[in-house]
Write a protein that holds these residues in place. Structure first.
Motif, short mmCIF file in Angstrom:
data_model
loop_
_atom_site.label_atom_id
_atom_site.label_comp_id
_atom_site.label_asym_id
_atom_site.label_seq_id
_atom_site.Cartn_x
_atom_site.Cartn_y
_atom_site.Cartn_z
N THR A 1 0.85 -1.19 0.00
CA THR A 1 0.00 0.00 0.00
C THR A 1 0.88 1.24 0.00
O THR A 1 1.93 1.27 0.61
CB THR A 1 -0.93 0.03 1.22
OG1 THR A 1 -0.15 0.08 2.42
CG2 THR A 1 -1.83 -1.19 1.24
N LEU A 2 0.43 2.23 -0.73
CA LEU A 2 1.16 3.49 -0.86
C LEU A 2 0.18 4.62 -0.59
O LEU A 2 -0.75 4.83 -1.35
CB LEU A 2 1.72 3.61 -2.29
CG LEU A 2 2.65 4.77 -2.60
CD1 LEU A 2 4.02 4.53 -1.97
CD2 LEU A 2 2.81 4.93 -4.10
N GLY A 3 0.33 5.31 0.53
CA GLY A 3 -0.63 6.35 0.86
C GLY A 3 -0.38 6.95 2.22
O GLY A 3 0.65 6.67 2.86
N PRO A 4 -1.33 7.74 2.70
CA PRO A 4 -1.15 8.45 3.96
C PRO A 4 -1.17 7.56 5.19
O PRO A 4 -0.70 7.95 6.25
CB PRO A 4 -2.33 9.44 3.99
CG PRO A 4 -2.82 9.51 2.58
CD PRO A 4 -2.54 8.17 2.00
N VAL A 5 -1.81 6.35 5.10
CA VAL A 5 -1.90 5.47 6.27
C VAL A 5 -1.47 4.07 5.88
O VAL A 5 -1.57 3.66 4.72
CB VAL A 5 -3.34 5.45 6.83
CG1 VAL A 5 -3.73 6.81 7.36
CG2 VAL A 5 -4.34 4.99 5.77
N GLY A 6 -1.00 3.30 6.88
CA GLY A 6 -0.59 1.93 6.65
C GLY A 6 -1.75 0.97 6.79
O GLY A 6 -2.84 1.33 7.24
N VAL A 7 -1.53 -0.29 6.40
CA VAL A 7 -2.53 -1.35 6.50
C VAL A 7 -1.88 -2.55 7.17
O VAL A 7 -0.85 -3.03 6.71
CB VAL A 7 -3.07 -1.75 5.11
CG1 VAL A 7 -4.06 -2.90 5.23
CG2 VAL A 7 -3.72 -0.57 4.41
N PRO A 8 -2.45 -3.06 8.28
CA PRO A 8 -1.87 -4.23 8.96
C PRO A 8 -1.73 -5.42 8.01
O PRO A 8 -2.66 -5.74 7.26
CB PRO A 8 -2.89 -4.52 10.07
CG PRO A 8 -3.60 -3.24 10.30
CD PRO A 8 -3.66 -2.57 8.97
N GLY A 9 -0.56 -6.04 8.02
CA GLY A 9 -0.30 -7.21 7.19
C GLY A 9 0.23 -6.90 5.81
O GLY A 9 0.62 -7.82 5.08
N ALA A 10 0.25 -5.64 5.42
CA ALA A 10 0.75 -5.24 4.10
C ALA A 10 2.09 -4.54 4.23
O ALA A 10 2.43 -4.02 5.29
CB ALA A 10 -0.25 -4.32 3.40
N HIS A 11 2.85 -4.55 3.14
CA HIS A 11 4.03 -3.69 3.06
C HIS A 11 3.50 -2.27 2.84
O HIS A 11 2.95 -1.96 1.78
CB HIS A 11 4.92 -4.10 1.89
CG HIS A 11 5.52 -5.46 2.04
ND1 HIS A 11 6.72 -5.68 2.65
CD2 HIS A 11 5.06 -6.67 1.66
CE1 HIS A 11 6.99 -6.98 2.65
NE2 HIS A 11 5.99 -7.61 2.04
N ALA A 12 3.63 -1.42 3.84
CA ALA A 12 3.01 -0.10 3.79
C ALA A 12 4.06 0.98 3.62
O ALA A 12 4.95 1.13 4.46
CB ALA A 12 2.19 0.15 5.06
N LEU A 13 3.98 1.71 2.51
CA LEU A 13 4.82 2.87 2.30
C LEU A 13 3.98 4.09 2.66
O LEU A 13 3.06 4.46 1.92
CB LEU A 13 5.29 2.95 0.85
CG LEU A 13 6.01 1.71 0.30
CD1 LEU A 13 6.51 1.96 -1.11
CD2 LEU A 13 7.17 1.31 1.20
#
Length: 325
Positions: free
Chosen positions: A146-158
């Motif tokens: 995920t690429l955005g202002p907030v992260g997501v549990p379980g994902a690679h979050a940028l």
């Protein structure tokens, strides 16, 4: 319809060799002349590998699924997507853009999972949950990014801090003596994901008295705002991005407002057109992760099964002063 057996006969090799060559199997050493013979035979026969059969053998596709944007995509965003798709293509992935307009997180995850992508890159416009990530992983996705202002549990979050953009714009205006600052809040659906943190970033700057200013991306909306601008008591505006800024500058000038004498204007994205305006448009230059960076993250997660992690601070924002401020 030509088959891999036809290619093998024409090239004088085994079907296994055809499979290794056309699937770019790195673990098997095949000479370049043999590879060339197989590719030439496939081209001559018009043979194309069967994606579904390849998926059954491998357990996953080489598809990287990229949901299409729900909001107006500006030049900066479009250039980033082009860069990303080229980088993924160089790594032998197939990029599929999926129209996800109107889907919730649960609906989108199930729809995407049907294609059995090896990776999904979500740009934050659909809010995913840990359950959605698990749905995609059960369908064979080896990476959900995920690429955005907030992260997501379980994902690679940028996690890209949009607040930095608003703060850079407001600080630039305050340093030039402007205190009463209007911040454009676009009325187009979906943009609040970006505009809300940019507004908060502007409000965080010491000395700035910030007033949210709703604006649709139309000449009529800009004209209405320009006509009542003097009554607002504002001496500067951060216009969300360069496109809204250029729209508003034209409306200000039509109303006889001098830029920057009566109102200073700053945008964001550093578009070429902003430099061609008179006065030239001040802006916030945004440095996002490169397509190569994101493609390498996808490839590493697919090949190595890297553990999901949040990465912050991957976006830099800096004000570029020009004549409009």
């Amino acid at each position: 319809m030509p088959t891999s057996a036809d290619v093998a006969r024409l090239a004088g090799v085994s079907r296994a060799t055809v499979s290794y060559v056309l699937n770019n199997a790195a673990a098997v050493r095949i000479s370049e002349p043999t590879r060339r013979k197989v590719r030439e035979a496939a081209e001559e026969l018009g043979y194309v590998p069967h994606a579904a059969a390849r998926t059954l053998r491998a357990g996953h596709t080489r598809i990287v699924l990229l949901p299409t944007s729900h909001v107006p995509a500006g030049p900066l965003y479009s250039a980033f997507l082009d860069d990303l798709q080229w980088a993924l293509r160089r790594l032998d992935y197939t990029v599929v853009q999926y129209g996800s307009l109107g889907l919730s997180g649960d609906q989108a995850a199930r729809a995407w999972a049907e294609l059995r992508p090896v990776a999904v890159i979500s740009l934050g416009e659909i809010v995913l949950s840990a359950r959605n990530v698990a749905t995609l992983e059960r369908a064979g996705a080896k990476a959900v990014i995920t690429l955005g202002p907030v992260g997501v549990p379980g994902a690679h979050a940028l996690v890209l801090d949009q607040g930095e953009v608003g703060a850079a714009a407001a600080l630039h205006l305050v340093e030039r003596g402007h205190r009463r600052i209007g911040v454009v809040v676009p009325e187009e659906p979906g943009l609040e994901l970006f505009s809300a943190p940019r507004l908060a970033g502007a409000r965080s700057v010491a000395g700035a008295e910030v007033e949210p200013v709703p604006l649709a991306r139309t000449e009529e909306s800009a004209g209405r705002l320009a006509r009542r601008w003097r009554s607002l008591g504002l001496d500067a505006v951060y216009a969300y991005n360069d496109e809204y800024a250029m729209l508003l500058m034209r409306a200000f000038q039509d109303e006889g407002l001098r830029i920057p004498g009566d109102v200073a204007v700053i945008g964001a994205d550093d578009l070429l057109l902003g430099r061609l305006l008179r006065p030239r448009l001040s802006t916030v230059r945004i440095q996002m992760p490169t397509g190569d960076y994101l493609a390498a993250l996808v490839d590493r997660a697919v090949r190595e099964g890297a553990e999901p992690a949040e990465r912050h601070g991957l976006m830099a924002a800096s004000a570029i002063p020009r004549e409009s401020t």
